[in-house]
Design an enzyme around this catalytic site. Structure first.
Site, PDB file in Angstrom:
ATOM      1  N   SER A  69     142.565 -43.193 115.000  1.00  0.00           N
ATOM      2  CA  SER A  69     142.831 -44.628 114.875  1.00  0.00           C
ATOM      3  C   SER A  69     142.331 -45.100 113.515  1.00  0.00           C
ATOM      4  O   SER A  69     142.163 -44.294 112.603  1.00  0.00           O
ATOM      5  CB  SER A  69     142.135 -45.368 116.026  1.00  0.00           C
ATOM      6  OG  SER A  69     142.554 -46.711 116.071  1.00  0.00           O
ATOM      7  N   ASN A  70     142.106 -46.391 113.361  1.00  0.00           N
ATOM      8  CA  ASN A  70     141.578 -46.913 112.095  1.00  0.00           C
ATOM      9  C   ASN A  70     140.621 -48.069 112.378  1.00  0.00           C
ATOM     10  O   ASN A  70     140.419 -48.437 113.534  1.00  0.00           O
ATOM     11  CB  ASN A  70     142.732 -47.323 111.163  1.00  0.00           C
ATOM     12  CG  ASN A  70     143.608 -48.386 111.787  1.00  0.00           C
ATOM     13  OD1 ASN A  70     143.154 -49.494 112.047  1.00  0.00           O
ATOM     14  ND2 ASN A  70     144.854 -48.046 112.073  1.00  0.00           N
ATOM     15  N   GLU A  71     140.061 -48.634 111.330  1.00  0.00           N
ATOM     16  CA  GLU A  71     138.967 -49.622 111.425  1.00  0.00           C
ATOM     17  C   GLU A  71     139.428 -51.042 111.733  1.00  0.00           C
ATOM     18  O   GLU A  71     138.604 -51.939 111.799  1.00  0.00           O
ATOM     19  CB  GLU A  71     138.212 -49.672 110.086  1.00  0.00           C
ATOM     20  CG  GLU A  71     137.469 -48.405 109.731  1.00  0.00           C
ATOM     21  CD  GLU A  71     136.021 -48.463 110.188  1.00  0.00           C
ATOM     22  OE1 GLU A  71     135.726 -49.183 111.147  1.00  0.00           O
ATOM     23  OE2 GLU A  71     135.196 -47.789 109.560  1.00  0.00           O
ATOM     24  N   ALA A 106     147.556 -52.817 111.966  1.00  0.00           N
ATOM     25  CA  ALA A 106     147.357 -51.603 111.150  1.00  0.00           C
ATOM     26  C   ALA A 106     147.895 -50.433 111.981  1.00  0.00           C
ATOM     27  O   ALA A 106     147.142 -49.750 112.679  1.00  0.00           O
ATOM     28  CB  ALA A 106     145.885 -51.431 110.826  1.00  0.00           C
TER      29      ALA A 106
END
Ligand code: CTP
Length: 217
Positions: free
Chosen positions: A28-30, A96
């Site tokens: 995943s991402n932040e 995102a």
């Protein structure tokens, strides 16, 4: 003229997506979802008919629960958005979305084996690009871009390729954008006009983006 937003149908994507390797592991991402949630909440406050399509986040929205579609993967986010492509007047793509997912998802938890493990990734659907292909002249799309180099050139290209009416440029710097409560943005429209804004709270940035949207309407 905020009244232009009354009852207008808008979808907002927000947060990260998760791309699973097995039932308990994902990449995943932040993204915290704060920017997209601030936009959705303010549009709702102005009387718009907002649907928030959100990846997994730890924050709450002031939207009624029935206006929020919770998804996990990019593919689920696409399916949720697709249901609204024909009928929405405005689409704001602040999520995102992971560009790639593991080619294979194991149904069982993967056991450790060799010293080196390799994962092959395949491309996810580009939700904004798909909407851009179908978008009529009456529909509006606003996208986001996080660029580290050749910022204006890359954002201009992204705006064109995805058929956005305007694109919001995020800063990748510490304290700005991803995960933080503040953001420093520039908004570039599809006529090449760019406006730079100072560091502000995400609520204030949401207001700047909505002002830009009202001018397009
Ligand atoms: N986006 C999307 N679906 C994807 C990837 C991106 O809807 N699969 C949207 C984002 O929500 C954002 C815009 O497209 O509004 C640009 O996303 P970004 O990640 O900056 O660009 P990419 O097209 O993924 O290009 P790159 O990562 O190569 O810069």
């Amino acid at each position: 003229m905020i009244s232009k937003l009354k009852n207008i149908k808008i979808i907002v994507t927000a947060g990260p997506t998760r791309e699973y390797l097995d039932p308990v592991r994902f990449i995943s991402n932040e993204s915290s979802g704060k920017m997209g949630y601030a936009i959705a909440d303010l549009l709702y406050h102005y009387g718009a008919d907002v649907t928030l399509i959100s990846g997994p986040v730890a924050i709450k929205s002031s939207l009624p629960i029935e206006n929020i579609v919770q998804v996990k993967t990019a593919s689920e986010m696409y399916d949720a958005c697709k249901n609204h492509f024909d009928t929405t007047a405005i689409a704001i793509f602040s999520a995102a979305v992971a560009d790639y997912r593991p080619q294979f998802q194991s149904d069982c938890k993967i056991k450790k084996a060799d010293q080196v493990a390799t994962v092959t990734f395949i491309k996810n659907v580009d939700i904004a690009f798909e909407f851009g292909k179908l978008k009529t002249d009456q529909q509006i799309a606003i996208g986001f871009a996080l660029e580290t180099n050749d910022i204006i050139e890359n954002a201009t290209k992204k705006c064109k390729t995805k058929n956005f009416n305007a694109i919001v440029l995020n800063s990748p710097k510490e304290g700005e954008g991803f995960g933080f409560d503040t953001n420093k943005v520039a908004i570039l429209n599809n006529k090449g006009k760019i406006k730079f804004f100072p560091l502000k709270s995400k609520q204030e940035v949401a207001s700047d983006i909505i002002n830009e949207l009202i001018q397009i309407l």
